[in-house]
Every structure is written in C-alpha cells, then in structure tokens.
Motif scaffolding. Structure first.
Motif, PDB file in Angstrom:
ATOM      1  N   ARG A 254       0.843  -1.206   0.000  1.00  0.00           N
ATOM      2  CA  ARG A 254       0.000   0.000   0.000  1.00  0.00           C
ATOM      3  C   ARG A 254       0.877   1.254   0.000  1.00  0.00           C
ATOM      4  N   GLY A 258       1.245   3.949  -3.033  1.00  0.00           N
ATOM      5  CA  GLY A 258       0.905   5.320  -2.672  1.00  0.00           C
ATOM      6  C   GLY A 258       2.006   6.322  -2.960  1.00  0.00           C
ATOM      7  N   ASP A 279      -4.724  -0.863  -3.924  1.00  0.00           N
ATOM      8  CA  ASP A 279      -5.505   0.361  -4.156  1.00  0.00           C
ATOM      9  C   ASP A 279      -5.786   0.489  -5.651  1.00  0.00           C
ATOM     10  N   ARG A 282      -6.512   3.993  -7.297  1.00  0.00           N
ATOM     11  CA  ARG A 282      -5.303   4.783  -7.565  1.00  0.00           C
ATOM     12  C   ARG A 282      -4.581   4.239  -8.797  1.00  0.00           C
TER      13      ARG A 282
END
Length: 351
Positions: A254, A258, A279, A282
């Motif tokens: 993650r 990110g 994610d 994203r």
C-alpha cells in the motif's frame, strides 16, 4: 548424502543422511558447492507454498558441478561448474521457446516441487534448457544469489519495469532481494531511496548505493508514502517512478503504490502468506503498472553473468554470513524474526 530435511511445517529441520539422487534422462545431478538461505525457503518451511510435500529438502539458490547427467543431456558435461534459475522451464512450451521460462506452466523448482539444494546433491530437470555455465574464477558468493534474489531483482527492474538512468526508485525491505534491487538500480543510474525498519539494514543499503533512507518504524502506510515522496520532492514532487516491494507485506505494498508518480511502475517481488488489498482506484486514476517478477529465464543469464564478471554488478557484496550445512536449521528458524537482519547468508557445503 547429507541433507536438511523437515517433515512438519514450522518445526525445526534436521540434518540427516538420505539416499543420493540419480539423474533423470533429461536432467543432471549437481554436487552443491554453496547454496543460499532465502526467505522463500522460509515460506516453504512455514507451509505457505502448496507445492510442498513432506518430507522435504529446501534450497533453490546454488552453484556447483555436474556430478552425473542423463542420456538426453547434450549441452553440458560432467564436471562443469553451473548455476540455475530457481524456476526451471520444460524447454518446449511456447513460453520457454519465447525466452520466458520463468512463467512456464510446466515448471519445476528445486526446493519446492522436488528436493532442493540444502544438501550435498540436487537434481535439476530439463538441464539443457535451464543450466547456466559460470566461470571457474567467480567466487561462490558472487554466483549463489543469481539463482533467485539477484536475478529476480534484475529481471524486475531491467525487463519488467524498464528502469532508465535518472529515474527514481523506492525499495521497500532491505533484506537480500531488496539490497540486490538497490545495487542493480544504482548500477543502472537510478536514484534510490531505501525503506526498512532496521537501522543496520538501512546502513547496508546506503553502502550499496541508496541515496536516501527512510526508517518505516511507527509510520502508517500513508505517512510512509509521504515520507518516501519527500526524499526527492525537490526534483520529483509527484512521486517516484518505480517502487519495489521486496518484503511481502500488505502495508508495504500500500505504501509503495501510494508513493508512485502518475504512470509509475510497482514491482512485486516479496511473497505474501495472504492475498493483499491493492488500491485499484489509484492504479486506474494514475495509470500505474503493477508488475510481478518471478525469477529470470536461463536464456537471459548471459548478460547478467557478464555484468558480474566485469565487476559492474557485485552480488558478493550482499553476503554477510557463511555457515556450514549443520548450521542451516538454526538459520531457518532465525528467519522467524527478520527485524535487524541485513545481507545474505550462504551455506558452504565444504564447511
């Protein structure tokens, strides 16, 4: 022959005398010179790999000499010094023929599908398609990691992520494969930030080419992403170009995703016991790429071996501990507590 054997998952392995193997028609038996202690071996011992049947001998990174060869082996000879990728292809499917044996659906893996190299001898199937000749004068420490962690990192960065000079890379986890990725990324001209919870591991990362280091202790994934991006904020404020998870944790994945800039590439090398949550929104919004790296085909090894021979890549710099076969059970158990560990341990069969 001597071999490290476990007949229950997560129970201390034993050094035993077992029957020596014989070479299959298209395979060889290798006298093991040295073999690696890899976190993938720990996953196998912990019962995370469904291919394992008990009792079992771990080990998949090795260098040694061919002791005997099957009648169908034509490209290699008894006495030749070799290594082998941990993924051994069948040699005949369309993936193998195209040079992508690392995803062969009929693959074999020493230490997983059959007895491995934590032993005096190991069998390698389909030898002509999988063996890699190595020079006599290369030290074992420079060769062992080519079977798994170093080759996997090389394939992930050079082939899968197509890392270019001047790009930024964040490597999450500075064990053997993470430090391999740092060495390779630095050699390719990238700017590297290393992430770990161990100051010792981060010191090793800096010595091996990391320009910046982040201690992830007490940082949640979002805070860790922000801290990684901040390392190159003056030149790359939108995030890093490539991230590597070399640890195998949902929170590091993650954080890695990110930290990526738009059109960034994430390379997943670390194995996980459970399926992580990615994610995906994203990934879609920034058109990110999530790439796996599962070893490297033998066909791609000549470039890597040449880089090691001429000194541009030095896998031997990863080796921080050399043990004998009798010390391997304790080394397996020691991987239950990875914090603070840095570098690579190899087993010297002559000790």
């Amino acid at each position: 022959m001597r071999a490290i054997v476990f007949d229950q998952f997560s129970v201390r392995p034993q050094l035993l005398d077992i029957d020596a193997p014989t070479a299959p028609d298209a395979g060889v038996v290798i006298d093991v010179e040295a073999t690696g202690v890899c976190r993938s071996d720990h996953h196998a011992w912990s019962g995370h790999d469904s291919t394992i049947t008990l009792p079992h001998v771990p080990g998949h990174e090795l260098v040694g000499r061919i002791a005997s060869a099957g009648a169908a082996v034509t490209g290699f000879t008894v006495g030749q010094r070799v290594t082998v990728p941990f993924v051994c292809g069948c040699g005949t499917c369309r993936w193998c023929v195209s040079g992508n044996a690392q995803v062969c659906p009929n693959q074999t893996q020493p230490g997983f599908t059959h007895f491995g190299s934590w032993a005096d001898q190991v069998v390698i199937h389909n030898a002509d398609a999988n063996l890699v000749a190595v020079p006599e004068d290369l030290p074992a420490a420079a060769v062992v990691g080519l079977g798994c962690r170093f080759a996997t990192a090389f394939h992930g960065l050079r082939t899968r992520a197509r890392l270019a000079a001047g790009e930024t890379v964040a490597v999450f986890g500075c064990g053997g494969v993470g430090l391999s990725a740092i060495i390779i990324a630095h050699a390719l001209g990238a700017k590297v930030v290393a992430v770990d919870v161990s100051d010792a591991a981060l010191a090793s990362a800096r010595d091996l080419g990391a320009a910046q280091c982040v201690n992830a202790r007490d940082l949640d994934p979002d805070a860790l992403s922000a801290e990684v991006v901040a390392q190159f904020a003056s030149t790359n404020p939108d995030g890093v170009d490539v991230t590597v998870d070399a640890l195998g944790r949902a929170d590091t994945i993650r954080a890695a995703i990110g930290a990526l800039a738009p059109l960034g590439r994430h390379v997943q090398i670390g194995l996980l016991p459970d399926e992580p949550v990615v994610d995906v929104p994203r990934v879609i919004a920034l058109e990110l790429s999530v790439l796996g790296s599962h070893g490297m085909a033998a066909a791609d090894y000549p470039e890597l071996v040449d880089l090691v021979v001429d000194g541009r890549l030095r896998p031997q710099d990863l080796v921080t501990n050399v043990i004998g076969l009798d010390e391997a059970p304790a080394a397996m158990e020691a991987m239950n507590t990875p914090a603070g560990a840095a570098g690579m341990t190899i087993i010297d069969l002559a000790r």
